[in-house]
Design a protein around this motif. Structure first.
Motif, PDB file in Angstrom:
ATOM      1  N   VAL A  33       0.843  -1.198   0.000  1.00 58.48           N
ATOM      2  CA  VAL A  33       0.000   0.000   0.000  1.00 58.48           C
ATOM      3  C   VAL A  33       0.877   1.246   0.000  1.00 58.48           C
ATOM      4  O   VAL A  33       0.497   2.282  -0.543  1.00 58.48           O
ATOM      5  N   ALA A  34       2.050   1.149   0.586  1.00 54.81           N
ATOM      6  CA  ALA A  34       2.969   2.295   0.625  1.00 54.81           C
ATOM      7  C   ALA A  34       3.522   2.616  -0.763  1.00 54.81           C
ATOM      8  O   ALA A  34       3.727   3.785  -1.089  1.00 54.81           O
ATOM      9  N   ASP A  35       3.769   1.603  -1.597  1.00 59.55           N
ATOM     10  CA  ASP A  35       4.219   1.854  -2.972  1.00 59.55           C
ATOM     11  C   ASP A  35       3.170   2.697  -3.706  1.00 59.55           C
ATOM     12  O   ASP A  35       3.496   3.719  -4.316  1.00 59.55           O
ATOM     13  N   TYR A  36       1.932   2.249  -3.642  1.00 57.31           N
ATOM     14  CA  TYR A  36       0.846   2.968  -4.315  1.00 57.31           C
ATOM     15  C   TYR A  36       0.644   4.358  -3.704  1.00 57.31           C
ATOM     16  O   TYR A  36       0.537   5.352  -4.413  1.00 57.31           O
ATOM     17  N   GLY A  37       0.582   4.407  -2.383  1.00 60.73           N
ATOM     18  CA  GLY A  37       0.347   5.681  -1.705  1.00 60.73           C
ATOM     19  C   GLY A  37       1.445   6.688  -1.970  1.00 60.73           C
ATOM     20  O   GLY A  37       1.179   7.876  -2.193  1.00 60.73           O
ATOM     21  N   SER A  38       2.684   6.230  -1.944  1.00 60.95           N
ATOM     22  CA  SER A  38       3.820   7.104  -2.225  1.00 60.95           C
ATOM     23  C   SER A  38       3.711   7.683  -3.632  1.00 60.95           C
ATOM     24  O   SER A  38       3.893   8.884  -3.844  1.00 60.95           O
ATOM     25  N   GLN A  39       3.391   6.843  -4.589  1.00 64.61           N
ATOM     26  CA  GLN A  39       3.275   7.308  -5.976  1.00 64.61           C
ATOM     27  C   GLN A  39       2.166   8.345  -6.114  1.00 64.61           C
ATOM     28  O   GLN A  39       2.330   9.366  -6.786  1.00 64.61           O
ATOM     29  N   ILE A  40       1.035   8.108  -5.466  1.00 63.54           N
ATOM     30  CA  ILE A  40      -0.087   9.050  -5.533  1.00 63.54           C
ATOM     31  C   ILE A  40       0.306  10.396  -4.942  1.00 63.54           C
ATOM     32  O   ILE A  40       0.046  11.451  -5.537  1.00 63.54           O
ATOM     33  N   LEU A  41       0.932  10.382  -3.780  1.00 64.28           N
ATOM     34  CA  LEU A  41       1.280  11.631  -3.106  1.00 64.28           C
ATOM     35  C   LEU A  41       2.349  12.413  -3.863  1.00 64.28           C
ATOM     36  O   LEU A  41       2.287  13.643  -3.939  1.00 64.28           O
TER      37      LEU A  41
END
Length: 161
Positions: free
Chosen positions: A48-56
């Motif tokens: 979830v951190a990979d996706y969240g990091s990319q979004i932010l």
């Protein structure tokens, strides 16, 4: 010849973007659960951190860099999150991103699940030999991240090749 850094605005935006993403990554790493880990088609882990990091990072760059064409070449895409059975992890990513934005007071925005999927896919640019392109690995070293070890949010700006 002009003095100063010709990329000062981009550097400031990149620092803000990575700082915001790091905050989300630190929160996830402190409380990592295996339900937040998926495998990509090549069997490498994605969290979830990979996706969240990319979004932010994508959000911050869009908000902070002057208007104009935006090109981001990033590692993750929304394909796995659009499949049946991914609703729970998509909800977790949505909550994490929205909580990080709210906690930092960075932007007055809240993502829906569809907005999350769209934001992930903002990283689908093809790049190219001209123009400016941001290049992102939202968590470089996911296996280390999962062990609680070192990782990096790797962000670069390519300008005219």
């Amino acid at each position: 010849m002009a003095s100063g850094n010709p990329y000062a605005a981009e550097l400031a935006a990149a620092k803000k973007a990575v700082t915001l993403a790091a905050r989300l990554c630190q929160a996830v790493q402190q409380d990592i659960v295996h339900s937040g880990i998926q495998s990509k088609a090549d069997k490498s882990p994605v969290t979830v951190a990979d996706y969240g990091s990319q979004i932010l990072v994508s959000l911050a760059l869009k908000m902070e860099v002057s208007p104009g064409p935006f090109s981001l070449v990033a590692e993750e895409d929304s394909e796995e999150l659009r499949k049946d059975g991914a609703e729970e992890i998509l909800e977790e990513i949505t909550d994490l991103v929205n909580e990080t934005i709210a906690d930092t007071g960075s932007y007055n925005i809240s993502f829906t699940k569809e907005g999350i999927l769209s934001a992930i896919d903002d990283g689908k640019s093809k790049g190219g030999p001209s123009e400016r392109h941001w290049v992102l690995d939202p968590i470089d070293g996911t296996k280390g991240f999962l062990r609680g070890d070192q990782y990096a949010i790797a962000l670069a700006l390519l300008d005219e090749d």
